[in-house]
Write a protein that holds these residues in place. Sequence first.
Motif, PDB file in Angstrom:
ATOM      1  N   LEU A   3       0.852  -1.549   0.439  1.00  0.00           N
ATOM      2  CA  LEU A   3      -0.291   0.205  -0.026  1.00  0.00           C
ATOM      3  C   LEU A   3       0.543   1.282  -0.295  1.00  0.00           C
ATOM      4  O   LEU A   3       0.713   2.137   0.640  1.00  0.00           O
ATOM      5  N   GLN A   4       1.953   0.977  -0.837  1.00  0.00           N
ATOM      6  CA  GLN A   4       2.879   2.083  -0.554  1.00  0.00           C
ATOM      7  C   GLN A   4       3.405   2.553   0.618  1.00  0.00           C
ATOM      8  O   GLN A   4       3.594   3.890   1.230  1.00  0.00           O
ATOM      9  N   THR A   5       3.302   1.606   2.586  1.00  0.00           N
ATOM     10  CA  THR A   5       3.150   2.090   2.913  1.00  0.00           C
ATOM     11  C   THR A   5       4.715   1.331   3.765  1.00  0.00           C
ATOM     12  O   THR A   5       4.189   0.347   3.735  1.00  0.00           O
ATOM     13  N   ALA A   6       5.409   2.153   4.568  1.00  0.00           N
ATOM     14  CA  ALA A   6       6.123   1.832   5.551  1.00  0.00           C
ATOM     15  C   ALA A   6       5.978   0.700   6.383  1.00  0.00           C
ATOM     16  O   ALA A   6       4.723   1.338   7.142  1.00  0.00           O
ATOM     17  N   GLN A   7       6.865  -0.231   6.620  1.00  0.00           N
ATOM     18  CA  GLN A   7       6.137  -1.376   7.959  1.00  0.00           C
ATOM     19  C   GLN A   7       4.809  -1.623   8.118  1.00  0.00           C
ATOM     20  O   GLN A   7       3.648  -1.576   8.926  1.00  0.00           O
ATOM     21  N   ARG A   8       4.473  -2.334   6.689  1.00  0.00           N
ATOM     22  CA  ARG A   8       2.746  -2.293   7.229  1.00  0.00           C
ATOM     23  C   ARG A   8       3.373  -3.841   6.119  1.00  0.00           C
ATOM     24  O   ARG A   8       2.765  -5.165   6.502  1.00  0.00           O
ATOM     25  N   THR A   9       4.101  -4.337   6.104  1.00  0.00           N
ATOM     26  CA  THR A   9       4.384  -6.000   4.797  1.00  0.00           C
ATOM     27  C   THR A   9       5.995  -6.308   4.901  1.00  0.00           C
ATOM     28  O   THR A   9       7.152  -4.993   4.341  1.00  0.00           O
ATOM     29  N   GLY A  10       6.948  -7.232   4.870  1.00  0.00           N
ATOM     30  CA  GLY A  10       8.087  -7.859   5.372  1.00  0.00           C
ATOM     31  C   GLY A  10       8.264  -8.966   4.643  1.00  0.00           C
ATOM     32  O   GLY A  10       7.353  -9.566   4.538  1.00  0.00           O
ATOM     33  N   ALA A  11       9.396  -9.410   4.601  1.00  0.00           N
ATOM     34  CA  ALA A  11       9.698 -10.632   3.889  1.00  0.00           C
ATOM     35  C   ALA A  11      11.124 -11.005   4.937  1.00  0.00           C
ATOM     36  O   ALA A  11      12.070  -9.973   4.602  1.00  0.00           O
ATOM     37  N   TYR A  12      11.148 -12.369   5.091  1.00  0.00           N
ATOM     38  CA  TYR A  12      12.074 -12.580   6.038  1.00  0.00           C
ATOM     39  C   TYR A  12      13.157 -12.949   4.474  1.00  0.00           C
ATOM     40  O   TYR A  12      12.644 -14.319   4.675  1.00  0.00           O
ATOM     41  N   VAL A  13      14.061 -12.755   4.821  1.00  0.00           N
ATOM     42  CA  VAL A  13      14.586 -13.661   3.743  1.00  0.00           C
ATOM     43  C   VAL A  13      16.087 -14.791   4.914  1.00  0.00           C
ATOM     44  O   VAL A  13      16.890 -13.873   5.768  1.00  0.00           O
ATOM     45  N   PHE A  14      16.629 -16.039   4.887  1.00  0.00           N
ATOM     46  CA  PHE A  14      17.379 -16.250   5.798  1.00  0.00           C
ATOM     47  C   PHE A  14      18.156 -16.611   4.830  1.00  0.00           C
ATOM     48  O   PHE A  14      18.300 -16.578   3.473  1.00  0.00           O
TER      49      PHE A  14
ATOM     50  N   GLN B  95      -3.468   5.469  10.509  1.00  0.00           N
ATOM     51  CA  GLN B  95      -4.219   4.951   8.777  1.00  0.00           C
ATOM     52  C   GLN B  95      -4.222   3.929   8.504  1.00  0.00           C
ATOM     53  O   GLN B  95      -5.223   3.345   7.776  1.00  0.00           O
ATOM     54  N   LEU B  96      -3.173   2.510   9.183  1.00  0.00           N
ATOM     55  CA  LEU B  96      -2.910   1.795   9.086  1.00  0.00           C
ATOM     56  C   LEU B  96      -4.239   1.055   9.511  1.00  0.00           C
ATOM     57  O   LEU B  96      -4.736  -0.212   9.768  1.00  0.00           O
ATOM     58  N   LEU B  97      -4.566   1.404  11.047  1.00  0.00           N
ATOM     59  CA  LEU B  97      -6.035   0.823  11.750  1.00  0.00           C
ATOM     60  C   LEU B  97      -6.885   1.191  11.719  1.00  0.00           C
ATOM     61  O   LEU B  97      -7.870  -0.486  11.109  1.00  0.00           O
TER      62      LEU B  97
END
Length: 319
Positions: A19-30, A297-299
């Motif tokens: 949603l062009q929003t920081a700290q919204r979704t992330g990918a975890y990389v091993f 906004q996220l809530l």
Amino acid sequence: MTKPVDLGFSISLIDLYDLQTAQRTGAYVFQEEEVTIIETSASPSIPHLIKGLEALSINLHDVKNIIVTHIHLDHAGGAGVLLQHCPNARVFVHPKGMRHLADPSRLIQGAKAVYGEKFDALFDPIVPIPEDRLVIKEDGETLQIGEDRTLTFLHTPGHANHHFSIYDEKSNGIFTGDTAGVFYPQLLSYDMELYLPSTSPNQFDPEAMLASIERFKALRPGRIYFGHFGMSQQVQTVWEQLHYWLPIFVQVGNEVLSEQANQSFTEKTEAVFNRLFEIVRTFLRKQQVPDDADVYQLLQLDLQVCAMGLVDYVEKQKR
């Protein structure tokens, strides 16, 4: 873009700006012998993921495993696009989710029903994944990705029936997707933590969610890696807040549907949202969080989707 965050234990977090929003979704990389990614977010997030991998000096040809906790588009919608850039990778998915990644037509139809004209900007394109590049993992099965790193897959319904979580013994952490709710790190600057259940349609089941949380607790993890967003080591606080908020969410759904039995689904959803939002805002005001904080906004977005899931759940119970 934000630099990938080193979480220790050879795990990095890449902000995917859903949603062009920081700290919204992330990918975890091993960063192991077999480079492994957990979560892709939606297709518009894939350029952020690729840039994050470049920042970690990871060649896309070295990515071997892409894991999605469940097939909701904000977690798995970009998997097909990412796979086009990672010729040596496979996608791991819950048994109930595999056919929808191979043929995403029903996923697209469902998302369009929820998001309407916003669909293209949020999710397009959704690329089918060839079946020979899909791998299902049954409950309790494992994946070895390094000499001393084994991931264990746990079926954890409650948010969705096609959901598994991944336990990493090396970090004593669990990648919980949405089953253990949503973490709002935006509130850490106000010296508080907030973890809310994710009750989105159409497979929300509070009893199954609580059973999955008990399964998490039995593992005594030291870390929880959330789909939204980031890692928390305050594990006891997570459990306490989920046990606090989940009954409130369900109670609001039941109360509103009792009061507005003859209203439309949209009207019921709006009423549930308004009541939930006011309860959460009152809670945050008591914690000295100002009404103009970015987190609202996220809530608003999350609670609108939660309200839809609650109305859907209560109506099914009444039937």
